[in-house]
Design a protein around this motif. Sequence first.
Motif, PDB file in Angstrom:
ATOM      1  N   TYR A   1      30.895  37.420  34.999  1.00 54.22           N
ATOM      2  CA  TYR A   1      31.704  37.609  36.392  1.00 54.22           C
ATOM      3  C   TYR A   1      31.634  36.251  37.138  1.00 54.22           C
ATOM      4  CZ  TYR A   1      27.198  38.742  38.203  1.00 54.22           C
ATOM      5  OH  TYR A   1      25.678  38.604  38.441  1.00 54.22           O
ATOM      6  N   ASP A   2      32.481  36.031  38.136  1.00 50.92           N
ATOM      7  CA  ASP A   2      32.248  35.010  39.105  1.00 50.92           C
ATOM      8  C   ASP A   2      32.368  35.424  40.372  1.00 50.92           C
ATOM      9  OD1 ASP A   2      32.753  32.675  40.610  1.00 50.92           O
ATOM     10  OD2 ASP A   2      34.222  31.954  39.245  1.00 50.92           O
TER      11      ASP A   2
ATOM     12  N   LEU B   1      32.413  34.224  43.366  1.00 49.66           N
ATOM     13  CA  LEU B   1      33.524  33.495  44.283  1.00 49.66           C
ATOM     14  C   LEU B   1      34.755  34.288  43.997  1.00 49.66           C
ATOM     15  CD1 LEU B   1      32.445  29.830  44.881  1.00 49.66           C
ATOM     16  CD2 LEU B   1      31.708  31.807  46.178  1.00 49.66           C
ATOM     17  N   ALA B   2      35.042  34.297  42.595  1.00 49.49           N
ATOM     18  CA  ALA B   2      36.422  34.711  42.230  1.00 49.49           C
ATOM     19  C   ALA B   2      36.421  36.288  42.769  1.00 49.49           C
ATOM     20  CB  ALA B   2      36.533  34.762  40.789  1.00 49.49           C
ATOM     21  N   ASP B   3      35.265  36.912  42.501  1.00 50.74           N
ATOM     22  CA  ASP B   3      35.381  38.281  42.719  1.00 50.74           C
ATOM     23  C   ASP B   3      35.623  38.687  44.228  1.00 50.74           C
ATOM     24  OD1 ASP B   3      35.169  39.023  40.392  1.00 50.74           O
ATOM     25  OD2 ASP B   3      33.053  39.469  40.250  1.00 50.74           O
TER      26      ASP B   3
ATOM     27  N   ILE C   1      35.513  27.468  46.558  1.00 51.12           N
ATOM     28  CA  ILE C   1      36.121  27.514  45.093  1.00 51.12           C
ATOM     29  C   ILE C   1      36.829  26.135  44.890  1.00 51.12           C
ATOM     30  CG2 ILE C   1      38.073  28.682  43.803  1.00 51.12           C
ATOM     31  CD1 ILE C   1      37.440  31.158  45.536  1.00 51.12           C
TER      32      ILE C   1
ATOM     33  N   ASN D   1      35.560  23.783  41.786  1.00 55.45           N
ATOM     34  CA  ASN D   1      36.449  23.418  40.501  1.00 55.45           C
ATOM     35  C   ASN D   1      37.029  22.202  40.663  1.00 55.45           C
ATOM     36  OD1 ASN D   1      36.229  26.002  39.684  1.00 55.45           O
ATOM     37  ND2 ASN D   1      37.900  26.734  40.849  1.00 55.45           N
TER      38      ASN D   1
ATOM     39  N   ALA E   1      37.025  36.553  46.355  1.00 57.11           N
ATOM     40  CA  ALA E   1      38.422  36.174  46.813  1.00 57.11           C
ATOM     41  C   ALA E   1      39.394  37.367  46.246  1.00 57.11           C
ATOM     42  CB  ALA E   1      39.102  35.042  45.869  1.00 57.11           C
ATOM     43  N   THR E   2      38.968  38.152  45.221  1.00 54.98           N
ATOM     44  CA  THR E   2      39.700  39.268  44.886  1.00 54.98           C
ATOM     45  C   THR E   2      39.729  40.483  45.743  1.00 54.98           C
ATOM     46  OG1 THR E   2      39.349  38.605  42.376  1.00 54.98           O
ATOM     47  CG2 THR E   2      39.909  40.931  43.090  1.00 54.98           C
TER      48      THR E   2
END
Length: 746
Positions: A656-657, A659-661, A736, A740, A663-664
């Motif tokens: 799992y990520d 920051l991505a979670d 993020i 990246n 943002a979700t």
Amino acid sequence: MKHPDDDELFNRLEVEMAADPAADAEADVVDLDKARSMREKSADPDAPARDAGSADPAPGESGEQSDDPGRRVMVDQSATASAGPGYLGRLAAAKRRDVLPLWLRSLAELRTATRWVARHYVHTTAYHALRSPVYAARLTMQAPTGLARFVGGTMRWVADREGEPVRLAAVRREDAAEYLKLSRQRDGRVRLRTLVAVLALFIGVGAALALYVLAPDWLQAVSVGALLLAFGSAGRKADAPVIHRAVEVPKATKLTSDIVLRALGALGIPAINQAQGKGRDGFEFTAPITRDGPGWRAEGNLPFGVTVTDVIERRERLASGLRRPLGCVWPEAVSDEHTGRLVLWVGDQDLKSAPKPAWPLLKSGTVDLFKAIPYGTDQRGRWVAVTLMFIAGVIGAIPRMGKTFLLRLLLLIAALDPRAELHTYDMKGTGDLDPVGEAVSHRHGVGEEDETIQYALNDFRALREELRRRTKVIRSLPRDICPESKVTSQLADKRSLGLHPIVIGVDECQVLFENPEHGKEFEEIATDLVKRGPATGIVLLLATQRPDAKSLPTGISANAGARWCLKVMGQTENDMVLGTSSYKRGVRATMFAWGDKGLHYFVGEGSDARIVSGTFIDAPGAVAVAARARTVREKAGLLAGYALGEAPETAAGPAYDLLADVATVVAEKEERVWNERIAARLAELRPDVYGGWKGENVTSALKPHRIKTRDVAGTTDDGTRTTRRGITRADLLKAIAERNEKPGAA
């Protein structure tokens, strides 16, 4: 203002005075000794009672009534008070001194003493045997001088030279009668001594000729050698001894009562000085001064109101009064006596320079961590043992006093139990724990870099899960196998249960607890390990040179069962390591000198604080011990983890990520959102990862990504407008993009 009862009082006094008109005339000075004896008689039950008609108690008596209404009871001898223990009671409470000294009752100490004595005489014999030719040469060279001294002494004896001063004195006084008497006495002595000398000469020459003609060669050689040794010894110089000492034995003054009283009087304690100023001792000896190991022991009671702590505070003055080095003088309290009972132990040598026995595990042997293992010696040279199981330990000291060496010694003891799994962390980064870590440790980290911190954090998390697993295993075991609900040595032998000892050693633990990102989590896990770990076979040993609330959280220091405190600088640090009020009770690691490296107070093993000198094992010695421990583990097939080059296993589960979670769960239309709402949404998204998270967890998790939390206005579920901590979506997207390396990415 006149009191209403004044008239009645005056009338009564007038009647009493009228009944004894001669009272004033016959008044006399009271004899206090007689009065005291009368008081004692009045307290005697067999004494005749006082006048029962008197309603008021006599001076010195209480108004308490006994069974006999005509008898008064003394204030300090109340009828309801206990008369004290009788003879049998005193015998039952008496302390019996040991028939056999401690070194005879302890097999280990007897062996140590025997080895010391044997080494002493073996060394002395070898020393003199090697130098015996030199001694013989010296005596041979001195033999002519000795022969001349012998001949000269014989001639003076024959001539009665010792009486010459008396005869010359008679000549100076011109006392003819006395001179003639002395001359006749001298003539008689000379004739007799000449005859003896002549006979001895003939006998000696005859014996020499007989030996030369009849005796074998070896007897002639022995005879000549004996003469040379005798004449050589007679010809020696006072400032040039033929034989030198093989061992310089330290000479210490015998401790006497006069020396102890002199030293106590020099402390400046008013109660002692006042007593000695009035001709009293100021100290009551309760036992004779005796030898106790390599030193002297004196025990007694200080004056009323003076405590042992008062003496300990003036230890430097006490050493000056005893004229002994500071490291020889150790005043102590007696735990089961009143605070004024002093035990003064005065060693023959300074503790740091006194010879110490070799550590029993230095060259051979393994250990069972469930049993007591010697790790140091006390002031008397006796071994002090520590049981590493069922404890959590704290080591505190200022830099360069031996803290890391002591931690490494304890880890070496753990390494010698092949069942033990070691987790070692040298947060100072100098590699002092590498001898243990590289040889046997299951997990080992060095330094304070981010990689090491993350490595340690993952290990601590795994240890917490291991703690939880062990509690379930212990709970599931039958009572006949695990009756006390804790790990035993027999359970540790069963590898299938996975209840082997786990020993965690962290040097400079403040690096973990003060970490801005993970410090709280380290503290939470360590506190749990300290509280619940000992019963499950997990031992946590923490060492720090900054024993304060930040580097050593109170939840940990308050629950640590074993404490080692080397020199510290103040009361706060002392009590932080040794426990609250230790400083006031006289347990003061501040009294150690700068040269007292390795010297510390040890609290544990169910006893009061003891002064211990930890065994010094240098780096090469530590490498040798650790290598032996590795060999034992390899033979038993128990070597694993870091020592074999194995990396930690990664936790199983979906990747799992964070920051991505985040943002979700944060909608595009939400410019600002509270952290507590993010936590709730993350827990709903991945309950196995974020379950139980709160707003504080979100704040800590986002901080390494440089996402600032700020006050965010919003509406609660009931429609109330308020402000709480949260983040902005713009900061999240920026983080993020930077991660990246795609600036401007959405």
